[in-house]
Design a protein around this motif. Structure first.
Motif, PDB file in Angstrom:
ATOM      1  N   ALA A   1      19.606   5.069  -0.824  1.00 27.13           N
ATOM      2  CA  ALA A   1      18.952   4.890   0.318  1.00 27.13           C
ATOM      3  C   ALA A   1      19.177   3.345   0.584  1.00 27.13           C
ATOM      4  O   ALA A   1      19.295   2.865   1.527  1.00 27.13           O
ATOM      5  N   SER A   2      18.939   2.686  -0.524  1.00 24.11           N
ATOM      6  CA  SER A   2      18.752   1.007  -0.367  1.00 24.11           C
ATOM      7  C   SER A   2      20.291   0.446  -0.945  1.00 24.11           C
ATOM      8  O   SER A   2      19.933  -0.819  -0.934  1.00 24.11           O
TER       9      SER A   2
ATOM     10  N   GLN B   1       0.932  -1.117   0.164  1.00 20.89           N
ATOM     11  CA  GLN B   1       0.034  -0.192  -0.009  1.00 20.89           C
ATOM     12  C   GLN B   1       0.762   1.328   0.063  1.00 20.89           C
ATOM     13  O   GLN B   1       0.801   2.055  -0.739  1.00 20.89           O
ATOM     14  N   MET B   2       2.035   0.962   0.958  1.00 24.17           N
ATOM     15  CA  MET B   2       2.852   2.213   0.991  1.00 24.17           C
ATOM     16  C   MET B   2       3.430   2.540  -0.436  1.00 24.17           C
ATOM     17  O   MET B   2       3.479   3.740  -1.077  1.00 24.17           O
ATOM     18  N   LEU B   3       3.899   1.390  -1.187  1.00 26.46           N
ATOM     19  CA  LEU B   3       4.534   1.713  -2.622  1.00 26.46           C
ATOM     20  C   LEU B   3       3.559   2.326  -3.465  1.00 26.46           C
ATOM     21  O   LEU B   3       3.638   2.885  -4.354  1.00 26.46           O
ATOM     22  N   ASP B   4       2.359   1.677  -3.321  1.00 25.06           N
ATOM     23  CA  ASP B   4       1.295   2.232  -4.330  1.00 25.06           C
ATOM     24  C   ASP B   4       0.985   3.825  -4.192  1.00 25.06           C
ATOM     25  O   ASP B   4       0.794   4.474  -5.115  1.00 25.06           O
ATOM     26  N   TYR B   5       0.823   4.120  -2.861  1.00 26.27           N
ATOM     27  CA  TYR B   5       0.853   5.702  -2.706  1.00 26.27           C
ATOM     28  C   TYR B   5       1.881   6.421  -3.171  1.00 26.27           C
ATOM     29  O   TYR B   5       1.688   7.587  -3.916  1.00 26.27           O
TER      30      TYR B   5
ATOM     31  N   GLY C   1      13.814   8.221   3.630  1.00 25.98           N
ATOM     32  CA  GLY C   1      14.221   8.295   4.984  1.00 25.98           C
ATOM     33  C   GLY C   1      13.415   7.028   6.078  1.00 25.98           C
ATOM     34  O   GLY C   1      13.935   6.727   7.086  1.00 25.98           O
ATOM     35  N   PHE C   2      12.342   6.562   5.630  1.00 24.53           N
ATOM     36  CA  PHE C   2      11.861   5.584   6.521  1.00 24.53           C
ATOM     37  C   PHE C   2      11.237   4.372   5.752  1.00 24.53           C
ATOM     38  O   PHE C   2      10.939   3.260   6.548  1.00 24.53           O
ATOM     39  N   PHE C   3      11.481   4.262   4.325  1.00 24.05           N
ATOM     40  CA  PHE C   3      10.974   3.023   3.765  1.00 24.05           C
ATOM     41  C   PHE C   3      12.139   2.536   2.889  1.00 24.05           C
ATOM     42  O   PHE C   3      12.737   3.334   1.859  1.00 24.05           O
ATOM     43  N   THR C   4      12.738   1.445   3.314  1.00 22.23           N
ATOM     44  CA  THR C   4      13.742   0.904   2.435  1.00 22.23           C
ATOM     45  C   THR C   4      13.305  -0.025   1.292  1.00 22.23           C
ATOM     46  O   THR C   4      12.422  -1.131   1.387  1.00 22.23           O
ATOM     47  N   MET C   5      13.262   0.432   0.071  1.00 18.88           N
ATOM     48  CA  MET C   5      12.589  -0.215  -1.125  1.00 18.88           C
ATOM     49  C   MET C   5      13.881  -1.015  -1.711  1.00 18.88           C
ATOM     50  O   MET C   5      14.810  -0.584  -2.120  1.00 18.88           O
ATOM     51  N   SER C   6      13.573  -2.262  -1.824  1.00 19.39           N
ATOM     52  CA  SER C   6      14.453  -3.213  -2.405  1.00 19.39           C
ATOM     53  C   SER C   6      14.863  -3.211  -3.632  1.00 19.39           C
ATOM     54  O   SER C   6      14.230  -2.315  -4.564  1.00 19.39           O
TER      55      SER C   6
END
Length: 440
Positions: A258-259, A183-187, A222-227
């Protein structure tokens, strides 16, 4: 001349007549009790103008209850009045009442007017709610509903001033487990696409959308580590479809950094997209050069490092990149070229001189076997004296001591018919002239 004194009531009536005379030209739907409505309208607008927000509540409430379809202004002003009161109220119960009323103003405005502007009103309501509730962790569920609702009503085109607040809400909800990774990625993807479209369309707000995009990329990273796989699967197909999409390329680079995905091919692809579209950045060019150097693609690395030097305006940055060119030359066995770059770097930035001169000293120390002739031990060991001089320039006392241990002895200087203090040439690639010293 004598001035006649008039009562306060007279001046109030005169003020009312003067003020309400200007309302005739405006689109007001006056109720049956027009006189009272006009009086209350003047009273609340005057109180608002004087920033007497508390004094504006009673006449404004009368209009809301008795002339709800008077004019949109009574709800636009109402939102401002209740927002101001909420911001200054210390009593929690009363503050909550004011906040509720402030948000209700948007619903009433939509109910009686501006149905065609539902998206704009939803955006304004969400923004007001954020300003009033962002300090209350328990209210983020409500904020999530308001922002996502505004997004739906506006066909995913949030007003630029709501983008960063919405990302802050998403961050809070994600960290609380209210929304999952998908959901986070979608937003994030929806916001990114929206920003790209608004920037591409141009207009007076394009730069503000672009800035909002940079801000949410920073917050997200800063808060989401996207692979790396997610970046590849979610973002790269879009970049491949539109290789001139600079904003998307910037998002890919930001998330890759970041990742720790800078070793991936898509990182290079995104970076090249920026350079191909005139978005040249010396820091990024250096990063690409470093990536190529680690991969031992030295020609590509030199290409990026030289590009970085070309577009950089900082001597310190140029010096640092010149050191990298020296490192590549050394890896390729080109010692003279490596020394040239290292000396250039030392001259450009004194803070790099210790490292540069120490590196050259190490190169000299390691050249003994390569450069010795085997005929004259003093001449052969002169390379250590040259190394000592470089270490001395670097201020590297421990390395100086190690180099001195390899100097010729007094006996060897005498044996080869030389004297301490004589000048002697160091052959091979070193090409230095040094003063004979001994280790004892």
């Amino acid at each position: 001349m004598k001035y006649r004194a008039y009562s306060t009531a007279f001046w109030s009536v005169l003020f009312l007549l003067i003020t309400t005379s200007g309302l005739k030209a405006q689109n007001f739907n006056w109720p049956e009790d027009k006189s009272t409505a006009q009086t209350n309208y003047v009273l609340y607008t005057d109180a608002k103008k004087q920033k007497n927000y508390e004094g504006a509540v009673e006449p404004l409430t009368w209009l809301h209850e008795n002339a709800p379809d008077l004019n949109p202004k009574i709800y636009v002003d109402g939102a401002t009045i209740y927002e101001e009161l909420a911001g200054k109220e210390s009593d929690a119960t009363k503050k909550e009442e004011y906040i509720t009323k402030a948000l209700e103003m948007f619903d009433l405005r939509l109910q009686y007017f501006d149905k065609e502007n539902a998206a704009d009103i939803a955006n304004r309501k969400a923004n007001t709610a954020f300003k009033l509730l962002y300090k209350e962790p328990s209210e983020y569920g409500k904020l999530m509903e308001l922002f996502s609702g505004a997004m739906e009503k506006s066909d995913d085109v949030l007003v630029y001033y709501n983008i960063v607040p919405f990302m802050s809400v998403l961050k809070n909800q994600y960290e609380k487990g209210e929304i999952n990774d998908e959901q986070m990625l979608d937003y994030y993807d929806r916001l990114g696409q929206m920003i790209e479209k608004q920037v591409a369309a141009g207009g007076k707000s394009a730069s503000k959308y672009a800035q909002a995009g940079e801000n949410i990329d920073s917050i997200f990273a800063g808060f989401f580590t996207m692979s790396c796989d997610q970046i590849q699967q979610k973002l790269m197909p879009k970049l491949e479809q539109n290789p001139s999409d600079v904003d998307l390329a910037k998002r890919v680079i930001s998330l890759s950094l970041a990742s720790s995905c800078t070793d991936q091919d898509f990182f290079m692809q995104a970076a090249e997209t920026l350079f191909d579209n005139g978005e040249e950045d010396p820091g990024l060019a250096k990063a690409l050069g470093t990536r190529a150097m680690v991969a031992e693609d030295y020609e590509k690395a030199k290409e990026w490092f030289n590009k970085a030097i070309e577009i950089s305006s900082s001597d310190e940055q140029k010096a640092d990149i010149t050191m990298d060119l020296g490192t590549i030359a050394l890896k390729e066995g080109q010692k003279s070229t490596a020394r040239k770059y290292l000396l250039q770097a030392a001259n450009m930035d004194s803070e790099l001189s210790t490292k540069a001169y120490s590196t050259i000293g190490g190169m000299y120390m390691q050249s003994y076997e390569q450069c010795k002739g085997g005929q004259d031990i003093v001449e052969d060991r002169a390379v250590f004296i040259a190394a000592y001089e470089m270490y001395r320039k670097a201020g590297n006392t421990s390395a100086m001591a190690n180099a001195k241990e390899q100097f010729p002895s007094k006996e060897e200087v005498f044996t080869y018919n030389k004297e301490v203090g004589d000048q002697i040439a160091v052959g091979c690639w070193v090409g230095e002239t040094v003063t004979i010293r001994t280790r004892d």
